[in-house]
Each structure stands twice: as structure tokens, then as C-alpha cells.
Design an enzyme around this catalytic site. Structure first.
Site: not given
Ligand code: RIB
Ligand code: CA
Length: 317
Positions: A247
């Protein structure tokens, strides 16, 4: 004859490491095109004492102990903290065995650092890169509403469109943890670039891509591989994929190479009331309302180009 070297982009990174946050931090720390004014930790994947420690662990892994690291908010603006140890492990950075940090945590509160820095720097100079819940930004805007006229842009990972949610059927984790903060950010008028699950689920840490990082053969590469092999197992199981979504590095990658990505300007609103859909990002992708466009929503990415950018930068550390 090359043109004048571009001035490095001034950024503040707000983060809740988290293995994917850690990889995003390493990508940023490896780039000479980013001037990291500071890194503010926020409670999210794990509680604040751990996220602020993990930021410093990653800075030292990158051999950048001079970076200013601040602790921000311990809890969301209006609801109890929820965390994600099930995904990130108890430390938030499970996988590699890394030494406790020696570099200092700055004494100033992270929210005050954000406010003071934005008020000090010329208007329109500083980009906020947010990798976790938006609590620190929401509190900074509450403390100093004039920030909304001075922040250049916010490039953020959060939300979901056709992909739905990952922590409830409707909500993605970063937004769900602090919907009020997210609502304040999306209502602020600050230019926003949004990396929802729809794009982050297209950058999967496949076996081949992890092997490409491993063959760099450096201590940083080894640590990243161990982080990814820990972090991806939960999502591989959940989604039945080869690898998990990486992500947060999409935020930094967009700054460094925006043409890897594509998206469209949309209206984005945040559900803050319904217990069923709290934290949902309601994105008008098909422009069926006349609500104002408040975000560039990214929907697609050249995944191979993203991982090449990442590997090339990790090789520099
Ligand atoms: O949903 C993904 C996000 O939530 C990313 O930033 C991961 O690190 C968590 O913080
Ligand atoms: Ca994160």
C-alpha cells in the site's frame, strides 16, 4: 545540456509503521529528490510508542539518523484506537530482527511540528505524505485552519472504491481508524492525491518481485524481504493471491514518478455516522453528482514500473 537541477520537493511524512510504511520510508530516504523536513508518527497499525520507535528503526536501517522524527497523536480524534497487530505483528515491524534505535525522538509534538513547519515555510511549498490514519493532519487543521491555504498538497494512502473495504466491508483501515480526521482533510480544500485500495491491490509483492529485491544482496534488501514475507502472509491467505498489496510506497512513488499512475478528479466524502458504513470513502467516480471535485483518485498503476522504481532506490541504501 540538461536543464537546471530541480529543487528537492519539501515533504513531511506522517506514518504508522507498519511494514508497508517502512518500505515507503526507505523509498523516500533513498531519493535525492525529496527534502524530508520531518517524519511524524501516528497511532494506527500499532500504538504510538511503537510507531514512533519503528520510524527511527527504519531511519537507522537506511543510515539516516539525522532525520527529525516526532511523535504525534496517541488516539483518533473522536473514537478509541483500533490497531492491526494481526497483520503487522506485535511490534508493528515483525519479520526482520533490527536493533532498537539510538537516534533521538524530537521533543516537540508531531502536530505542533506540522503546524509550525507549514506556517514557517513559504505557502505552497510543502507536501504532506500520509501513510496512516489522518489524525495528526486533522488535529493540525483544527489547531490552525489557515494551514489549508498553505499546504501544497496531501498525497495519501487510504479509502476504497470498487475494491470496498479491508477492515469492514465498506471501510479501509486508515480512514476507518479516524473518520472524523479524514472528513476534515477531504473538506479542507487542500489538493489531495488519493491512493485507494483499488490501486494498492495492483502492486502485489509476488514471489518474483520479492526475489528481485533479495538479489540486491544488501542489509536493507534483506530486511525488506523479511518484512514483506511476514506482512504479505495475511493478505495472501485472505485474497488468495501471490503476494500482498504494498500500500504505502505508492504515495512516495507517485511523487517520484507520477506517470506510473492514472486516475481522475472526483468528489470524495467520508461516512462518519452510519455504524454499518463508518469510514467508507464515497467516491463519485462516475460523476453522478455535482459535488465538488476534492481529490485526484488514482485507479491504476504500472506495477512492474513501480517495483523497478522501488528496487532501484533500495539499491542506493
Ligand atoms: O489499509 C492499508 C493501510 O492501513 C496501510 O497504510 C497500512 O500500513 C495500514 O496503515
Ligand atoms: Ca500505514
Amino acid at each position: 545540456m540538461t536543464g537546471p537541477a530541480e529543487e528537492p520537493m519539501k515533504i513531511i511524512i506522517d506514518t504508522d509503521p507498519g511494514q508497508d510504511d517502512a518500505v515507503a520510508l526507505l523509498l523516500a530516504l533513498a531519493s535525492d529528490r525529496l527534502d524530508i523536513l520531518g517524519i511524524t508518527a501516528v497511532a494506527g497499525n500499532v500504538p504510538l510508542p511503537l510507531t514512533q520507535k519503528n520510524v527511527r528503526i527504519v531511519c537507522e536501517l537506511a543510515q539516516k539518523p539525522g532525520v527529525k522524527v516526532f511523535a504525534g497523536s496517541r488516539a483518533p480524534m473522536n473514537k478509541p484506537l483500533i490497531t492491526a497487530e494481526y497483520l503487522h505483528g506485535k511490534s508493528g515491524l515483525d519479520g526482520p530482527v533490527l536493533p532498537d534505535p539510538q537516534m533521538p525522538l524530537q521533543p516537540q509534538h508531531g502536530v505542533d511540528f506540522i503546524v509550525d513547519t507549514i506556517l514557517r515555510e513559504p505557502p505552497g511549498d510543502v507536501t504532506l505524505c500520509t501513510l496512516g490514519p489522518l489524525t495528526n493532519i486533522g488535529l493540525a487543521l483544527q489547531q490552525a485552519p489557515q494551514l489549508s491555504e498553505r499546504i501544497k498538497q496531501i498525497v495519501m494512502m487510504g479509502g476504497g472504491l470498487f475494491e470496498g473495504g479491508n477492515v469492514t466491508p465498506a471501510a479501509e483501515f486508515n480512514i476507518y481508524v479516524d473518520p472524523q480526521a479524514a472528513q476534515a482533510v477531504f473538506a479542507s480544500g487542500i489538493p489531495i492525491v488519493m491512493m485507494p485500495l483499488d490501486v494498492t491491490h495492483k502492486v502485489l509483492t509476488t514471489r518474483q518481485r520479492v526475489a528481485d529485491i533479495a538479489q540486491l544482496g544488501t542489509p536493507v534488501a534483506r530486511a525488506v524481504v523479511e518484512m514483506l514475507e511476514f506482512f504479505e502472509r495475511y493478505d495472501e491467505e485472505k485474497y488468495g493471491t501471490d503476494g500482498g498489496p504494498l500500500h504505502d510506497p505508492t504515495v512516495i512513488a507517485w511523487l517520484l514518478k507520477p506517470d506510473l499512475f492514472s486516475g481522475r478528479y472526483c468528489n470524495v466524502e467520508i461516512e462518519t455516522v452510519s455504524p454499518l458504513t463508518e469510514g467508507m470513502t464515497v467516491i463519485d467516480w462516475w460523476q453522478v453528482t455535482d459535488r465538488p471535485h476534492n481529490a485526484l483518485v488514482i485507479g491504476d498503476v504500472d506495477a512492474d514500473g513501480f517495483f523497478k522504481l522501488l528496487a532501484d532506490h533500495l539499491a542506493r541504501l
